[in-house]
Design an enzyme around this catalytic site. Structure first.
Site, PDB file in Angstrom:
ATOM      1  CG  HIS A  58      -1.891  -1.139   1.237  1.00 35.62           C
ATOM      2  ND1 HIS A  58      -3.119  -1.075   0.606  1.00 35.62           N
ATOM      3  CD2 HIS A  58      -1.812  -2.374   1.777  1.00 35.62           C
ATOM      4  CE1 HIS A  58      -3.756  -2.226   0.772  1.00 35.62           C
ATOM      5  NE2 HIS A  58      -2.982  -3.041   1.483  1.00 35.62           N
ATOM      6  CG  ASN A 276      -8.624  -6.872   7.407  1.00 32.84           C
ATOM      7  OD1 ASN A 276      -8.624  -8.063   7.151  1.00 32.84           O
ATOM      8  ND2 ASN A 276      -9.594  -6.062   7.000  1.00 32.84           N
ATOM      9  CG  ASP A 303      -1.535  -6.237   3.952  1.00 32.27           C
ATOM     10  OD1 ASP A 303      -1.775  -5.213   3.280  1.00 32.27           O
ATOM     11  OD2 ASP A 303      -2.357  -6.727   4.753  1.00 32.27           O
TER      12      ASP A 303
END
Length: 428
Positions: A58, A276, A303
């Site tokens: 991200h 998450n 992630d």
């Protein structure tokens, strides 16, 4: 571009060899190499790997530049040994059009620290109601082949089926964030003994496993490719193993933090451990490590999820989910997989470079350390031991679960097409 001679490195953890870089490519591999005018890097005892590839990053830009930018995120990637990252679509605006994915792709070109391959959203606005411009994103300058609503699950089976059918036409893949939303309403951590004792809303394993089961069956029905993001439970491992035994075209990833950390850490109420999918149990961690070792899980993906301090330095229920991971991933894999004897360094190269590049369709990354190949390389001092200090991170955010923890290994050099992006552990 100048010549660089890496002398005495253990290529993929094997025998010590010299590697000569000339321009953007590997010019020679052998012993006793010499090159007039070359910059020499004495690498005896160090391990040389192909540049790492992260299928799940991200970068936050556009829209959340307070957390990360393409520049700061790629600097963090280079520091961690990465030469290519796939940027997730949950930006503001969402990367659901050719225009937005091209913007991210061009920002990556300008940064120069690693290649950035945008991931396109499966649905418009990540809302799960209407397919986004999958074909237009694929035909754009960014040449998108991976599509994901990561952060949200494509929970509508019809939409998921249509996406799988659409991307099949050009060899694309849908990367699913497996989380049945109705089963995780109000969930704060893994559902189990710890959640019961703490009184926090539980996130059941079946919320992940039920979506994976559905999607591998859809992929089989359509004859398309599905990739499972951040797989986190022992039950998910068994479903993927079963699907592969049937010949279903499914791949899966595990994050470094799910290989090392457990839900016991949530007892501290430190929101740095809120993520998450949530941290699971010791049994799940063991199953994930074994599955990564035997190939049921194909790759490690970070992630990397940066957040500003105000989104983490707050009460647990209000905190954002996610951890930064690009700069610590290789160290965690060394500790959990190499030092436990589950993988050798060639296995690490497969799961952190070769396989992610293959899944994402990056032809010039994840290549052998051989003559004529692009000089995308990472040199690692595997004997190093050091305490993680987030103040030293290149990332704009500091939400690491490893602060103060001793981890092994340090990236000393990273090369992107023959150009050093990291030299002696410092960004070039």
């Amino acid at each position: 571009m100048s010549k660089i001679l890496i002398r005495g490195a253990k290529v993929l953890g094997g025998e010590a060899q010299d590697v000569l870089i000339d321009g953007e490519t590997i010019a020679a591999v052998g012993t006793g190499l010499d090159a007039e005018g070359a910059t020499v890097i004495e690498a005896a005892g160090q391990t040389l790997l192909p540049g790492l590839v992260d299928l799940h990053t991200h970068l936050r830009e556009p829209g959340r530049e307070d957390s990360e930018t393409v520049l700061t995120g790629t600097r963090a990637a280079a520091s961690g040994g990465y030469t290519a990252v796939f940027a997730m679509a949950n930006t503001f605006p969402v990367a659901d059009t050719a225009g937005v994915v091209e913007q991210v792709w061009r920002l990556g070109k300008e940064s120069g620290y690693c290649d950035v391959q945008p991931i396109g959203a499966v649905t418009v606005g990540l809302e799960g109601k209407q397919l986004s411009e999958l074909g237009a994103m694929h035909e754009s300058a960014a040449r998108v082949t991976v599509f994901s609503d990561d952060g949200k699950c494509v929970d509508d089976a019809v939409i998921m089926r249509r996406a799988l059918e659409y991307v099949k036409a050009f060899g694309g893949v849908v990367a699913q964030h497996a989380q049945e939303p109705r089963l995780t309403e109000g969930a704060q951590m893994n559902e189990g003994i710890v959640s019961a004792e703490l009184g926090l809303g539980g996130w059941p394993a079946v919320a992940e496993e039920s979506i994976i089961a559905r999607d591998v069956l859809l992929a089989e029905h359509v004859g398309s490719r599905v990739h499972i993001c951040h797989l986190s439970t022992a039950g998910s491992v068994e479903i993927v193993r079963w699907a592969k035994s049937r010949g279903i075209d499914v791949t899966a990833e595990v994050t470094p933090h799910h290989l090392l950390l457990t839900d016991e850490l949530v007892r501290s109420y430190n929101a740095v451990y809120k993520v998450n999918p949530p941290l699971r149990t010791e049994r799940d961690v063991t199953a994930l490590r074994e599955a990564l070792a035997d190939g049921t899980i194909d790759i490690v993906a970070t992630d990397h999820a940066p957040h500003p301090h105000e989104d983490k330095d707050c009460e647990w229920a209000a905190a954002a989910m996610g951890m930064v991971g690009l700069e610590t991933a290789l160290s965690v894999v060394q500790q959990t997989m190499v030092e436990t004897g589950l993988l050798d360094w060639a296995g690490v190269a497969e799961r952190m470079s070769f396989a992610p590049a293959r899944i994402g369709g990056l032809d010039n990354h994840g290549r052998p350390v051989s003559v004529g190949e692009p000089a995308n390389l990472t040199l690692v001092d595997t004997s190093y031991r050091g305490v993680v200090d987030p103040a030293q991170f290149a990332s704009r955010s500091r939400n690491t679960p490893y602060e103060g923890r001793e981890l092994p290994g340090r990236v000393t050099h990273t090369f992107l097409r023959g150009r050093a992006t990291v030299v002696d552990g410092t960004l070039a």
